[in-house]
Scaffold this motif. Structure first.
Motif, PDB file in Angstrom:
ATOM      1  N   UNK A   1       5.225   5.726   1.952  1.00  0.00           N
ATOM      2  CA  UNK A   1       4.728   7.095   1.839  1.00  0.00           C
ATOM      3  C   UNK A   1       5.566   7.771   0.767  1.00  0.00           C
ATOM      4  N   UNK A   2       4.889   8.351  -0.224  1.00  0.00           N
ATOM      5  CA  UNK A   2       5.601   9.022  -1.310  1.00  0.00           C
ATOM      6  C   UNK A   2       5.216  10.497  -1.308  1.00  0.00           C
ATOM      7  N   UNK A   3       6.228  11.362  -1.374  1.00  0.00           N
ATOM      8  CA  UNK A   3       5.933  12.806  -1.380  1.00  0.00           C
ATOM      9  C   UNK A   3       6.888  13.522  -2.315  1.00  0.00           C
TER      10      UNK A   3
ATOM     11  N   UNK B   1      -1.140  -1.111  -4.388  1.00  0.00           N
ATOM     12  CA  UNK B   1      -2.333  -0.298  -4.190  1.00  0.00           C
ATOM     13  C   UNK B   1      -1.865   1.128  -3.924  1.00  0.00           C
ATOM     14  N   UNK B   2      -2.175   2.039  -4.831  1.00  0.00           N
ATOM     15  CA  UNK B   2      -1.727   3.419  -4.690  1.00  0.00           C
ATOM     16  C   UNK B   2      -2.912   4.283  -4.281  1.00  0.00           C
ATOM     17  N   UNK B   3      -2.796   4.906  -3.107  1.00  0.00           N
ATOM     18  CA  UNK B   3      -3.851   5.808  -2.633  1.00  0.00           C
ATOM     19  C   UNK B   3      -3.354   7.227  -2.822  1.00  0.00           C
ATOM     20  N   UNK B   4      -3.906   7.866  -3.823  1.00  0.00           N
ATOM     21  CA  UNK B   4      -3.504   9.230  -4.170  1.00  0.00           C
ATOM     22  C   UNK B   4      -4.282  10.189  -3.297  1.00  0.00           C
TER      23      UNK B   4
ATOM     24  N   UNK C   1       0.842  -1.194   0.000  1.00  0.00           N
ATOM     25  CA  UNK C   1       0.000   0.000   0.000  1.00  0.00           C
ATOM     26  C   UNK C   1       0.883   1.252   0.000  1.00  0.00           C
ATOM     27  N   UNK C   2       0.677   2.069  -1.027  1.00  0.00           N
ATOM     28  CA  UNK C   2       1.430   3.321  -1.184  1.00  0.00           C
ATOM     29  C   UNK C   2       0.495   4.490  -0.887  1.00  0.00           C
ATOM     30  N   UNK C   3       0.849   5.305   0.089  1.00  0.00           N
ATOM     31  CA  UNK C   3       0.120   6.550   0.321  1.00  0.00           C
ATOM     32  C   UNK C   3       0.881   7.651  -0.405  1.00  0.00           C
ATOM     33  N   UNK C   4       0.214   8.245  -1.375  1.00  0.00           N
ATOM     34  CA  UNK C   4       0.891   9.089  -2.367  1.00  0.00           C
ATOM     35  C   UNK C   4       0.425  10.530  -2.212  1.00  0.00           C
TER      36      UNK C   4
ATOM     37  N   UNK D   1      -7.785  16.172   8.705  1.00  0.00           N
ATOM     38  CA  UNK D   1      -7.113  15.594   7.543  1.00  0.00           C
ATOM     39  C   UNK D   1      -5.792  14.957   7.941  1.00  0.00           C
ATOM     40  N   UNK D   2      -5.054  15.654   8.792  1.00  0.00           N
ATOM     41  CA  UNK D   2      -3.748  15.112   9.197  1.00  0.00           C
ATOM     42  C   UNK D   2      -3.913  13.877  10.083  1.00  0.00           C
ATOM     43  N   UNK D   3      -4.956  13.868  10.918  1.00  0.00           N
ATOM     44  CA  UNK D   3      -5.207  12.666  11.736  1.00  0.00           C
ATOM     45  C   UNK D   3      -5.519  11.473  10.836  1.00  0.00           C
ATOM     46  N   UNK D   4      -6.317  11.714   9.819  1.00  0.00           N
ATOM     47  CA  UNK D   4      -6.654  10.625   8.902  1.00  0.00           C
ATOM     48  C   UNK D   4      -5.404  10.128   8.186  1.00  0.00           C
ATOM     49  N   UNK D   5      -4.548  11.076   7.785  1.00  0.00           N
ATOM     50  CA  UNK D   5      -3.300  10.668   7.132  1.00  0.00           C
ATOM     51  C   UNK D   5      -2.475   9.784   8.079  1.00  0.00           C
ATOM     52  N   UNK D   6      -2.396  10.184   9.346  1.00  0.00           N
ATOM     53  CA  UNK D   6      -1.625   9.382  10.308  1.00  0.00           C
ATOM     54  C   UNK D   6      -2.193   7.962  10.414  1.00  0.00           C
ATOM     55  N   UNK D   7      -3.511   7.861  10.457  1.00  0.00           N
ATOM     56  CA  UNK D   7      -4.130   6.521  10.519  1.00  0.00           C
ATOM     57  C   UNK D   7      -3.810   5.713   9.259  1.00  0.00           C
ATOM     58  N   UNK D   8      -3.873   6.402   8.146  1.00  0.00           N
ATOM     59  CA  UNK D   8      -3.602   5.726   6.870  1.00  0.00           C
ATOM     60  C   UNK D   8      -2.157   5.210   6.851  1.00  0.00           C
ATOM     61  N   UNK D   9      -1.250   5.998   7.401  1.00  0.00           N
ATOM     62  CA  UNK D   9       0.154   5.596   7.380  1.00  0.00           C
ATOM     63  C   UNK D   9       0.411   4.359   8.243  1.00  0.00           C
TER      64      UNK D   9
END
Lengths: 389, 389
Positions: A97-99, A38-41, A15-18, A83-91
């Motif tokens: 993690x790609x940035x 699985x890429x989550x943009x 799983x890639x969080x992009x 939004x940032x809390x959701x990102x933390x959960x996703x991570x």
């Protein structure tokens, strides 16, 4: 051991969080998606700016479609706490993690490396940027044109005696994206053994600089700057575009063996006995004269015939093709380098195929490029299940 | 979980048997070696031709040195039964076989895919070639120049109104090598899960064609061929090289936000109120006029000052650097993109550094480029131990 038709794509289950936008990062995550990840943009409510760029058909940018296949789109407002809390959960659930922010931006958003390590010690944190995350230019904004200029790429691109030239292709974005994908895949393999992630970074300047190849090694050993030589080879003759009865052909006769084959096939088998052309140095110093001799010999047949005859004789020969020519070329068609991908109501979108061919698990488009936020609900619901599970 | 300083490089423990020569393949195996793989370069008794190419120092080609770090050299005569038997034994112990012959040559040498599968079902068989292994041009010899011509790359490279142009860099070799390395690393990850290898292939034409990016997607959606536009952007103005008091700078003001920053910094904050320049379309149609206006404003300060000022203002700005400039650039030095590698009696060889930065296991040169056959005894002895063990 399992058989080929039960095999999954190489990066299946990853799983890639992009967090990337525009080009270098989205190209990297597309490559990972093509390999089965699985890429989550993650997109801002306004979406990746590329959604608005290039020609549209049925309200959809084909440029966006071609760089965002095999991705899901989740809208998060990373300026908000939620939004940032959701990102933390996703991570917590992610492998990569790609940035492609400027260095330091991710940390200022609340995600410095030590927090990322504590959220998920297995996370591979991959960055694509302009100049790298150490050094005086770290904070500079970077676009492809600037990276082409700063890296030395432009200094050797162009006709002899003319100014330095950018390539039309956004080579620095794409090369950096590809290097990053290679770094991520390597780190994923290593993590299978070691159990921990690490940071992976490539810059646009470093990436394309590493493509200077022998131009760089010759510079290091001689101290000289390589010169622009246009279509002529800086060291070898004959090499370039030559005229046939009905158009130009590209010939690369870059060693004596190939040169003998060429001269034999075009009816000049004794040219190398002439002291004016007996050595590469001699030929190189009389390039224009040699060019005329070859043009005269090649005027006896057509371009297509010469391409067939010379290749059969083992002389690398081709022609300059426009993109229209390229996609009508039976070789490119056999290689499926243009594919038509259904995009629901948006219709079919034609895009480039897959340059890496795998025998057991060929790359495929499992998902067309997503509508903005198309997968927000699906992905957030799976996070809630993860949290309560 | 283990700590970073106990970690091994990502591809540690991976053995690559490398049959490639010259450029595309050796670049790929160098990338794998840089990531920690054991690369066994199989050379004919005459050696990789690159050993004889480029400038030499202390009897050694720096071009060869720079593409063959992190490799062992084993001499095998693959025209002999004994050489081929040894190769077969070596493949039993290998994870990756890499080759850049023309398609079909490896099979004719006695190693068709089914035999490779039976020798070692876990083997990843990776090929880099010119046009791909299916289609009418499979048997054609391929050199970078031909691949640049056939792929469409040259059709968009060059000044407006001038003939198509090759890039001086051997981009098709390098891009194909990098794609292959990405394919191999991905396949290695997948093999950890599935237990079986597979074939991985990239061609020089397909690789660089996949870098046509939005030029390809715009072609697909409009049916038009992209044109050569030199240093001008095909869609956006201002964008290009501009004159300052003491030299040119490259500016990429490719959206309105950046353009406003640029115009503010150079003292033309109201230019966008002028209907002649109010929209990108208007600016684009008056590119030459706009160019002169910018040159006049930029004549008020020096190149270095403008680069500092404009980047601080968030406008991507740089300058065209020669390779000498590049390696004197403090950013490139901070990124360690030139490294000096001791080569025993051959002395130190300067070469390009590593474009992929890993935080826990940074790439390093564990082995300098080998002398021809330097590791033949060592590797064959380990095979004998393997056979008797």
């Amino acid at each position: 051991m399992i058989s080929g038709n039960e095999m999954k794509p190489p990066l299946d289950g990853i799983r890639v969080v992009d967090l990337t936008r525009v080009l270098s990062g989205p190209f990297c995550s597309m490559l990972l998606g093509d390999m089965g990840a699985e890429v989550i943009k993650i997109e801002s409510p306004a979406g990746d700016p590329v959604r608005g760029q290039g020609h549209h058909k049925n309200g959809f940018s084909w440029y966006f479609a071609s760089f965002n296949r095999n991705k899901k789109s989740v809208v998060l407002d990373l300026y908000s706490d939620e939004g940032r809390d959701t990102l933390a959960q996703l991570l917590e659930t992610a492998d990569v993690l790609l940035e492609n922010f400027r260095p330091g931006v991710l940390a200022r958003m609340g995600f410095p490396q030590d927090r990322l390590d504590s959220i998920n010690p297995r996370l591979i944190v991959a960055s694509v940027n302009g100049f790298g995350s150490t050094g005086p230019y770290t904070d500079r904004p970077a676009f492809d044109f600037i990276a082409q200029a700063m890296s030395g790429f432009m200094s050797v691109n162009g006709p002899a005696g003319e100014p330095p030239l950018r390539a039309a292709q956004p080579v620095t974005d794409l090369v950096a994206g590809l290097y990053t994908a290679f770094g991520i895949a390597s780190a994923l393999h290593g993590r299978n053994r070691d159990g921990v992630g690490q940071a992976v970074e490539t810059s646009m300047v470093n990436g394309v600089l590493s493509m200077m190849a022998y131009l760089a090694s010759e510079h290091f050993v001689t101290g000289e700057n390589p010169q622009r030589t246009g279509n002529d080879h800086p060291l070898v003759a004959p090499y370039g575009l030559y005229n046939t009865a009905d158009g130009q052909i590209a010939i690369a006769a870059s060693n004596d063996q190939i040169l003998r084959r060429l001269l034999g096939e075009i009816g000049l088998p004794n040219l190398l006995d002439d002291p004016r052309f007996a050595s590469n140095d001699a030929r190189f110093s009389r390039r224009a004269e040699l060019h005329d001799i070859l043009d005269a010999a090649l005027a006896t047949d057509t371009r297509e015939n010469w391409i067939a005859r010379l290749n059969r004789a083992g002389v690398p020969t081709g022609k300059v093709q426009t993109l229209k020519d390229v996609f009508e070329d039976p070789q490119i068609q056999a290689q499926e380098m243009a594919i038509d991908v259904p995009h629901g109501d948006r219709g079919d979108v034609r895009m480039l195929g897959f340059p890496v061919k795998l025998s057991r698990t060929p790359c495929e488009v499992r998902l067309p490029a997503p509508e903005l936020g198309e997968h927000t609900e699906e992905v957030l619901a799976s996070l809630r299940r993860h949290a309560s599970g």
